[in-house]
Scaffold this active site. Structure first.
Site, PDB file in Angstrom:
ATOM      1  N   ASP A 202       0.902  -1.274  -0.068  1.00 38.51           N
ATOM      2  CA  ASP A 202      -0.045  -0.098  -0.021  1.00 38.51           C
ATOM      3  C   ASP A 202       1.078   1.518   0.061  1.00 38.51           C
ATOM      4  O   ASP A 202       0.899   2.059   0.811  1.00 38.51           O
ATOM      5  CB  ASP A 202      -1.022  -0.004   1.292  1.00 38.51           C
ATOM      6  CG  ASP A 202      -2.300   1.011   1.138  1.00 38.51           C
ATOM      7  OD1 ASP A 202      -2.478   1.539   0.072  1.00 38.51           O
ATOM      8  OD2 ASP A 202      -2.597   1.201   2.271  1.00 38.51           O
ATOM      9  N   ASP A 219       3.751   1.809   8.142  1.00 37.08           N
ATOM     10  CA  ASP A 219       2.126   1.179   7.955  1.00 37.08           C
ATOM     11  C   ASP A 219       2.418   0.256   6.985  1.00 37.08           C
ATOM     12  O   ASP A 219       1.957   0.189   5.893  1.00 37.08           O
ATOM     13  CB  ASP A 219       1.304   2.085   7.688  1.00 37.08           C
ATOM     14  CG  ASP A 219      -0.194   1.351   7.801  1.00 37.08           C
ATOM     15  OD1 ASP A 219      -0.152   0.394   8.467  1.00 37.08           O
ATOM     16  OD2 ASP A 219      -1.038   2.193   7.557  1.00 37.08           O
TER      17      ASP A 219
END
Length: 327
Positions: A202, A219
């Site tokens: 992502d 993340d």
């Protein structure tokens, strides 16, 4: 649906968050700031020694403990290779903690700002760093985390949306038809695709923090086994000629540290299509979480679905265009 299912974070109060950090061996002062996150709940906390940490409380039932720990192990492996990844802090040999039914991890606070990918020097640094990340990712695959597949991102998303009746009835036939045609077109493009490896998954600019002339990757919650191009295509922007020039620069820098499978360039627009489909289903799957109707009030409207179907039709036209090439 139980109350817990309907409001997965209802019991996550400030006092519980502070108690959780203390139980894990940290010493928070009581200063607590909620950070922007929808999938998980993320907070910045000040510690008694004057430092700051970021705690991430994982969405219940999304990942298994083994899958979360694989994420942590991957970031630690990157750090051991001197890569600027932000990994969880260890306490007594563990990075995954549990308190009152919530699982969480604690990370050092990382300052920075999104990179300016219009700066060609910064884009080269970012591309070289991704090459190094993917070189480490190629050492071995994830054992328990999922792979990036058309079934998981595309077909499952379509099935969920049609089955749960999120789409206005009068628009269902159009959505059903366009998504069926898109998946028929996309599936063969993934057959025989090479170089699946551990990737960030992502890699949008919000998950990159630029500081001290380096991109810091944060993340890794969506890290998967997948094609390296998934972490590269979101760096492209502009008209076709501009994107091909950017692609040439990206791959020249990237291949200083990792080989790139040029035929996988055909996956750029299919991956964009799958991201569009999956994003709509992601919001729908989380609609019972009160944070989502507040954040996406336009989602459950006819206007949204009309525009979504139009976007998918535009993607169908884009799939008919020649594959980007590195100029």
């Amino acid at each position: 649906m139980t109350t817990t299912d309907a409001t997965p974070y209802a019991g996550l109060t400030p006092d519980m968050i502070l108690d959780a950090l203390e139980a894990a061996g940290f010493e928070p002062t009581g200063s607590l700031l909620e950070l922007n996150s929808y999938e998980n709940r993320v907070y910045q906390l000040e510690l008694e020694d004057g430092t700051f940490v970021v705690s991430k409380f994982y969405r219940p039932e999304r990942w298994s403990n083994e899958q979360i720990l694989e994420e942590h192990q991957f970031t630690q492996e990157l750090i051991e290779h001197e890569l600027p990844a932000v990994g969880p802090l260890d306490r007594d040999g563990t990075t995954l903690f549990e308190h009152a039914g919530f699982r969480f991890a604690v990370f050092p606070r990382q300052g920075g700002h999104p990179p300016n990918i219009e700066n060609l020097d910064d884009l080269k640094v970012l591309s070289r760093t991704l090459g190094r990340i993917h070189a480490v990712g190629s050492i071995r695959p994830f054992a328990t985390r999922p792979s990036l597949t058309v079934q998981r991102l595309g077909a499952d998303s379509r099935e969920f949306l049609l089955g749960q009746q999120f789409i206005p009835m009068e628009l269902e036939p159009a959505y059903s038809s366009i998504t069926e045609h898109l998946l028929e077109r996309i599936n063969p493009l993934f057959e025989g695709a090479a170089q699946w490896r551990r990737i960030h998954g992502d890699c949008h600019l919000g998950n990159l923090l630029w500081r001290n002339e380096l991109p810091h990757f944060v993340d890794f919650d969506d890290c998967v086994n997948g094609p390296p191009i998934q972490d590269l295509w979101m760096l492209l922007s502009g008209e076709r000629e501009e994107r091909e020039a950017q692609l040439s620069m990206i791959l020249n820098a990237y291949e200083q540290f990792a080989t790139f499978d040029l035929p996988s360039l055909r996956l750029i627009e299919p991956l964009r299509t799958l991201r569009i489909m999956h994003h709509a289903a992601w919001i729908a799957r989380r609609w019972h979480d009160p944070a989502f109707p507040r954040a996406f009030p336009w989602f459950n409207t006819e206007k949204y679905w009309s525009e979504h179907i139009l976007n998918l039709r535009e993607q169908q036209a884009t799939l008919d265009e020649p594959t980007l090439v590195a100029s």
